[in-house]
Enzyme design. Structure first.
Site, PDB file in Angstrom:
ATOM      1  N   LYS A   1       5.361 -30.891  38.050  1.00  0.00           N
ATOM      2  CA  LYS A   1       5.197 -30.462  36.846  1.00  0.00           C
ATOM      3  C   LYS A   1       3.789 -30.359  37.032  1.00  0.00           C
ATOM      4  O   LYS A   1       3.678 -29.507  35.886  1.00  0.00           O
ATOM      5  CB  LYS A   1       5.635 -32.306  35.871  1.00  0.00           C
ATOM      6  CG  LYS A   1       4.890 -32.397  34.504  1.00  0.00           C
ATOM      7  CD  LYS A   1       4.761 -33.861  33.895  1.00  0.00           C
ATOM      8  CE  LYS A   1       3.561 -34.988  34.849  1.00  0.00           C
ATOM      9  NZ  LYS A   1       2.754 -34.026  33.826  1.00  0.00           N
ATOM     10  N   ASN A   2       2.593 -30.920  37.525  1.00  0.00           N
ATOM     11  CA  ASN A   2       1.212 -30.754  36.863  1.00  0.00           C
ATOM     12  C   ASN A   2       1.071 -28.884  37.561  1.00  0.00           C
ATOM     13  O   ASN A   2       0.350 -28.787  37.503  1.00  0.00           O
ATOM     14  CB  ASN A   2       0.910 -31.891  38.095  1.00  0.00           C
ATOM     15  CG  ASN A   2       0.652 -33.102  36.863  1.00  0.00           C
ATOM     16  OD1 ASN A   2       1.305 -33.556  35.920  1.00  0.00           O
ATOM     17  ND2 ASN A   2       0.094 -34.088  37.126  1.00  0.00           N
TER      18      ASN A   2
ATOM     19  N   CYS B   1       0.599 -39.734  27.919  1.00  0.00           N
ATOM     20  CA  CYS B   1       0.488 -40.704  28.412  1.00  0.00           C
ATOM     21  C   CYS B   1      -0.889 -41.534  28.029  1.00  0.00           C
ATOM     22  O   CYS B   1      -1.932 -41.280  28.631  1.00  0.00           O
ATOM     23  CB  CYS B   1       0.252 -41.194  30.008  1.00  0.00           C
ATOM     24  SG  CYS B   1       1.976 -40.594  30.837  1.00  0.00           S
TER      25      CYS B   1
ATOM     26  N   ARG C   1      -9.062 -40.281  28.202  1.00  0.00           N
ATOM     27  CA  ARG C   1      -8.644 -39.254  28.137  1.00  0.00           C
ATOM     28  C   ARG C   1      -9.523 -38.074  27.599  1.00  0.00           C
ATOM     29  O   ARG C   1      -9.084 -37.501  26.578  1.00  0.00           O
ATOM     30  CB  ARG C   1      -7.608 -38.669  28.362  1.00  0.00           C
ATOM     31  CG  ARG C   1      -6.567 -39.873  29.564  1.00  0.00           C
ATOM     32  CD  ARG C   1      -4.660 -39.647  28.932  1.00  0.00           C
ATOM     33  NE  ARG C   1      -4.774 -38.562  30.415  1.00  0.00           N
ATOM     34  CZ  ARG C   1      -3.391 -38.113  31.119  1.00  0.00           C
ATOM     35  NH1 ARG C   1      -3.109 -38.663  30.230  1.00  0.00           N
ATOM     36  NH2 ARG C   1      -4.232 -37.246  31.966  1.00  0.00           N
TER      37      ARG C   1
ATOM     38  N   ASP D   1      -1.498 -40.749  40.375  1.00  0.00           N
ATOM     39  CA  ASP D   1      -0.013 -41.102  39.772  1.00  0.00           C
ATOM     40  C   ASP D   1       1.140 -41.879  40.491  1.00  0.00           C
ATOM     41  O   ASP D   1       1.890 -42.057  40.517  1.00  0.00           O
ATOM     42  CB  ASP D   1       0.076 -39.666  39.791  1.00  0.00           C
ATOM     43  CG  ASP D   1       0.058 -39.226  38.852  1.00  0.00           C
ATOM     44  OD1 ASP D   1      -1.127 -39.571  37.853  1.00  0.00           O
ATOM     45  OD2 ASP D   1      -0.342 -38.247  38.844  1.00  0.00           O
TER      46      ASP D   1
ATOM     47  N   ARG E   1       9.704 -36.798  31.194  1.00  0.00           N
ATOM     48  CA  ARG E   1       8.629 -35.940  30.787  1.00  0.00           C
ATOM     49  C   ARG E   1       8.562 -35.470  32.365  1.00  0.00           C
ATOM     50  O   ARG E   1       8.162 -34.549  32.827  1.00  0.00           O
ATOM     51  CB  ARG E   1       7.287 -36.739  30.670  1.00  0.00           C
ATOM     52  CG  ARG E   1       7.299 -37.300  29.362  1.00  0.00           C
ATOM     53  CD  ARG E   1       6.230 -37.605  28.431  1.00  0.00           C
ATOM     54  NE  ARG E   1       5.330 -36.540  29.033  1.00  0.00           N
ATOM     55  CZ  ARG E   1       3.920 -37.575  29.992  1.00  0.00           C
ATOM     56  NH1 ARG E   1       3.444 -38.817  29.758  1.00  0.00           N
ATOM     57  NH2 ARG E   1       3.055 -36.454  30.321  1.00  0.00           N
TER      58      ARG E   1
END
Ligand code: UD1
Length: 418
Positions: free
Chosen positions: A22-23, A116, A121, A306, A398
């Site tokens: 995903k990243n 999230c 952030r 993560d 997600r």
């Protein structure tokens, strides 16, 4: 809202191929905006975040579609440099379109990104870097209006923290800027190397990706190419933690297993046996896990933030006491209150969690608080006695492709309820 119902206490056993990252894929999709022509990405995971990126590309005027794991993006027709608030809210990574839009149009308009809620952030490092490259940014009313009256120009940029997203934005903006950019204290995550590899294959001149100092020599134009997306080291760790807590066996098919080096030794400390041959990673859990001691989350190649929830679940059923120090995001222990409902003994003080292992967890009704906290709760459910219901699993969708289907292959009794 959807939920998972998991029947616990069975060992996982089987083989799966690790999904695309995903990243990794999200910055690649924004990079496609800079390329004139059709970029082809193979091995893309089917995720709601990926859909959100495709929706942004389509809104910008690109032709973008995903079929059987392949995403083709033709950005020739892109004619917008604005991303609506609704699209921005879908995910945090939408901010990585900033560098790409500035590179393509010399202009960008967007609101603050969603994603999230694992911390504040802020995006100050992104904005400071874009300004250093020549962008003029107006931040009134929660909106970012950016332009480059003199065009983007290479610069020397020192990041005060090796932010992954800011490093990606800088690479995207710098690769077609005039002159040379020197980025100091860059993030060293594998996703940075992958993005640089793709951009270089398109004609960019980036050297040093994966190291703390990256040099980018601006080029006039990027040409399209085909890229196979790297596999997801974070998802792989989640599946490995499932083998660990259930005392099961798992074979993962994953190229570049060295991406898992930051976690392998810790799995071994808990008594898991890991065997890596080529692209096959075999892990066998222990009948009772041993304590791993202390983990401090750090930028790569340190322990990934993560994966800390996965290890908290392992510590919850291990012998002895473990400590996790969260150094990256200030609000990443939200899952702990849910894990406590299942009988976990965890104390939290600020950024430190102290976990005393118990012999069994028990099923409960829990709520997924965010992406990685949610998947960790599903793993906890696999080793708990009785039934666990995990609500709000849209967070998990997600980042985990066909999560329950993969788990069913491994023998997990799990079903999705709408
Ligand atoms: C990326 C990953 C995320 C991972 C994180 C850290 C994606 C889509 N997400 O997130 O899964 O957990 O890296 O490995 O790739 N910061 C600032 N100002 C900024 C930018 C960041 O203060 O302008 C702070 C953040 O609040 C955080 C830290 O820096 O405390 C790390 O953030 P960053 O590396 O930017 O993470 P993301 O790119 O958001």
């Amino acid at each position: 809202m959807s939920r998972f119902v998991v029947e616990g206490s069975n060992r996982i056993d089987g083989k799966i191929r690790v999904q695309g990252s995903k990243n990794g894929v999200l910055p690649l999709l924004s990079a496609s905006v800079l390329v004139s022509g059709e970029s082809v990405f193979k091995g893309c995971p089917e995720l709601t975040d990926v859909k959100a990126a495709i929706n942004i590309l389509t809104y910008l005027g690109c032709r973008a579609e995903q079929k059987d794991g392949v995403i083709c993006v033709d950005s020739s027709g892109a004619d917008k440099f604005t991303i609506t608030e609704e699209l921005m809210r879908e995910m945090r990574s939408s901010v990585v379109f900033l560098g790409a839009l500035l590179g393509r149009f010399g202009r960008a308009e967007m609101s603050a990104p969603g994603g999230c809620e694992i911390g504040l952030r802020p995006i100050d490092l992104h904005l400071e870097a874009m300004r250093a490259l020549g962008a003029v940014i107006d931040e009134t009313g929660g909106k970012l209006v950016c332009s480059c009256p003199q065009g983007l120009k290479g610069a020397r940029i020192s990041l005060s923290f090796p932010s992954v997203g800011a490093t990606e934005n800088i690479l995207l903006a710098a690769c077609t800027a005039k002159g040379e950019t020197l980025l100091i204290n860059a993030a060293r995550e594998p996703e940075i190397i992958e993005l640089a590899d793709f951009l270089n294959a398109c004609g960019a001149k980036i050297s040093g990706a994966g190291e703390s100092v990256i040099r980018v020599e601006g080029v006039d134009k990027l040409c399209p190419c085909e890229h196979s997306v790297w596999q997801d080291r974070i998802a792989a760790t989640t599946y490995m933690s499932a083998a660990a807590v259930t005392g099961g066996r798992l074979e993962l098919e994953m190229n570049r297993p060295s991406l898992l080096l930051p976690v392998i030794e810790l799995f071994e400390k808990t008594g898991c046996v890991i065997d890596i041959k080529g692209s096959k990673i075999n892990i066998k859990g222990a009948s009772r896990l041993k304590k791993f001691g202390i983990i401090r989350t750090m930028p790569y190649p340190g322990f990934p933030t993560d994966s800390q929830a996965d290890f908290a679940v392992m510590a919850s059923v291990a012998q002895g006491t473990c400590t996790i120090v969260e150094n990256i995001f200030e609000n990443r222990f939200k899952y702990v209150s849910q894990l406590r409902k299942m009988g976990a003994q965890i104390r939290i003080e600020n950024r430190v969690a102290v976990i005393e292992g118990v012999s069994r967890l028990s099923g409960a009704n829990v709520v997924s608080p965010d992406l990685r906290g949610g998947s960790a709760l599903v793993v906890a459910a696999m080793c708990a006695d009785g039934i666990t219901v995990v609500d709000d699993i849209y967070h998990i969708d997600r980042g985990y492709e066909k999560f329950e289907e993969q788990l069913k292959i491994l023998g997990v009794k799990i079903k999705r309820e709408e």
